[in-house]
Motif scaffolding. Sequence first.
Motif, PDB file in Angstrom:
ATOM      1  N   THR A 145      -5.709   5.844  -1.400  1.00  0.00           N
ATOM      2  CA  THR A 145      -5.294   4.436  -1.623  1.00  0.00           C
ATOM      3  C   THR A 145      -5.249   4.483  -3.100  1.00  0.00           C
ATOM      4  O   THR A 145      -4.334   3.734  -3.696  1.00  0.00           O
ATOM      5  CB  THR A 145      -5.887   3.325  -0.968  1.00  0.00           C
ATOM      6  OG1 THR A 145      -5.876   3.665   0.452  1.00  0.00           O
ATOM      7  CG2 THR A 145      -5.293   2.079  -1.391  1.00  0.00           C
ATOM      8  N   PHE A 148      -2.475   6.775  -4.894  1.00  0.00           N
ATOM      9  CA  PHE A 148      -1.087   6.235  -4.445  1.00  0.00           C
ATOM     10  C   PHE A 148      -0.873   4.943  -5.322  1.00  0.00           C
ATOM     11  O   PHE A 148      -0.103   4.931  -5.882  1.00  0.00           O
ATOM     12  CB  PHE A 148      -0.950   6.008  -2.933  1.00  0.00           C
ATOM     13  CG  PHE A 148       0.486   5.267  -2.970  1.00  0.00           C
ATOM     14  CD1 PHE A 148       1.546   6.168  -2.841  1.00  0.00           C
ATOM     15  CD2 PHE A 148       0.817   4.260  -2.993  1.00  0.00           C
ATOM     16  CE1 PHE A 148       2.755   5.859  -2.587  1.00  0.00           C
ATOM     17  CE2 PHE A 148       2.190   3.524  -2.596  1.00  0.00           C
ATOM     18  CZ  PHE A 148       2.942   4.597  -2.450  1.00  0.00           C
ATOM     19  N   TRP A 152       1.861   4.679  -8.043  1.00  0.00           N
ATOM     20  CA  TRP A 152       2.927   3.604  -7.887  1.00  0.00           C
ATOM     21  C   TRP A 152       3.169   2.922  -9.307  1.00  0.00           C
ATOM     22  O   TRP A 152       4.131   2.724  -9.751  1.00  0.00           O
ATOM     23  CB  TRP A 152       2.574   2.706  -6.769  1.00  0.00           C
ATOM     24  CG  TRP A 152       3.392   1.575  -6.678  1.00  0.00           C
ATOM     25  CD1 TRP A 152       3.377   0.221  -7.246  1.00  0.00           C
ATOM     26  CD2 TRP A 152       4.795   1.530  -6.001  1.00  0.00           C
ATOM     27  NE1 TRP A 152       4.574  -0.505  -7.091  1.00  0.00           N
ATOM     28  CE2 TRP A 152       5.385   0.233  -6.260  1.00  0.00           C
ATOM     29  CE3 TRP A 152       5.512   2.591  -5.267  1.00  0.00           C
ATOM     30  CZ2 TRP A 152       6.656  -0.069  -5.474  1.00  0.00           C
ATOM     31  CZ3 TRP A 152       6.633   2.259  -4.925  1.00  0.00           C
ATOM     32  CH2 TRP A 152       7.278   0.854  -4.845  1.00  0.00           C
ATOM     33  N   THR A 170      10.112   5.311   1.005  1.00  0.00           N
ATOM     34  CA  THR A 170       8.979   5.049   1.547  1.00  0.00           C
ATOM     35  C   THR A 170       7.777   5.770   0.768  1.00  0.00           C
ATOM     36  O   THR A 170       7.933   6.806   0.276  1.00  0.00           O
ATOM     37  CB  THR A 170       9.224   5.457   3.041  1.00  0.00           C
ATOM     38  OG1 THR A 170       9.085   6.866   3.081  1.00  0.00           O
ATOM     39  CG2 THR A 170      10.172   4.793   3.846  1.00  0.00           C
ATOM     40  N   LYS A 171       6.374   5.476   1.209  1.00  0.00           N
ATOM     41  CA  LYS A 171       5.315   6.104   0.597  1.00  0.00           C
ATOM     42  C   LYS A 171       5.493   7.556   0.788  1.00  0.00           C
ATOM     43  O   LYS A 171       5.244   8.319  -0.147  1.00  0.00           O
ATOM     44  CB  LYS A 171       4.202   5.512   1.314  1.00  0.00           C
ATOM     45  CG  LYS A 171       2.665   6.181   0.712  1.00  0.00           C
ATOM     46  CD  LYS A 171       1.617   5.643   1.380  1.00  0.00           C
ATOM     47  CE  LYS A 171       1.152   4.291   1.036  1.00  0.00           C
ATOM     48  NZ  LYS A 171      -0.220   3.822   1.639  1.00  0.00           N
ATOM     49  N   ARG A 172       5.432   7.999   2.163  1.00  0.00           N
ATOM     50  CA  ARG A 172       5.677   9.676   2.264  1.00  0.00           C
ATOM     51  C   ARG A 172       6.835  10.336   1.468  1.00  0.00           C
ATOM     52  O   ARG A 172       6.672  11.357   0.967  1.00  0.00           O
ATOM     53  CB  ARG A 172       5.485   9.901   3.752  1.00  0.00           C
ATOM     54  CG  ARG A 172       5.811  11.276   3.910  1.00  0.00           C
ATOM     55  CD  ARG A 172       5.060  12.312   3.383  1.00  0.00           C
ATOM     56  NE  ARG A 172       3.555  12.286   3.792  1.00  0.00           N
ATOM     57  CZ  ARG A 172       2.444  12.765   3.184  1.00  0.00           C
ATOM     58  NH1 ARG A 172       2.697  13.604   2.175  1.00  0.00           N
ATOM     59  NH2 ARG A 172       1.284  12.701   3.639  1.00  0.00           N
TER      60      ARG A 172
END
Length: 208
Positions: A145, A148, A152, A170-172
């Motif tokens: 987390t 990421f 971001w 999206t995240k992935r």
Amino acid sequence: MTIPATCVIGGVDTHKHTHYAAVIDEHGRLLGHQEFPAADHGYRQLLEWMHGHGPIDAIGVESTGSFGATLTRFLTKAGIRAVEVNRPNRLARRMDGKSDRLDAEQIARAVHGQTSTATPKAKSGSVEVIRTLRVTRASAVKSRTQAFNTLWGVMIGAPSPLRDDLVALTKRTLINRCLRLRPETEDSVVTGWRHRAAAPRWGQDRSA
């Protein structure tokens, strides 16, 4: 708690490399104190030394979930009643100052006066295995987390041509796209961002 006249109570102030032990009698009189190695041979020496003062009613141990965990298991296996004592008497520490001898003595007194009566958790068996796995997984999830969130934050401040292409993903998909980024432009700002956004820490695990 009625303690036979011949019984003694021990207290152990635990540390990483050594444990400091003290023994008191049924009247609360200090019989002795000594330091021992925090290892199997030290635990045996500690127990033999306490037995030398009389039959042991119980031994209070500090930090049974960390530095005192191994000693607690040793004592329990040896048939000794171990008692969890988390905090030595703070008033005594303020009056006499911090010392391992004083802490060990106060741990023994906490057991003698029944201000500490908790039985330590076993820290072994299937329950401990499950707990360890849960702690390990929670740590891994937290690290992912954080990685990421860092990515971001970098992406939000990226040059517009790149940011506009990534911000809606999206995240992935964002992770996979960043993993494929290469410094293929002569623009030094864009090149620097592509290096920072490669996302190796988060993206190595494709299972999420």
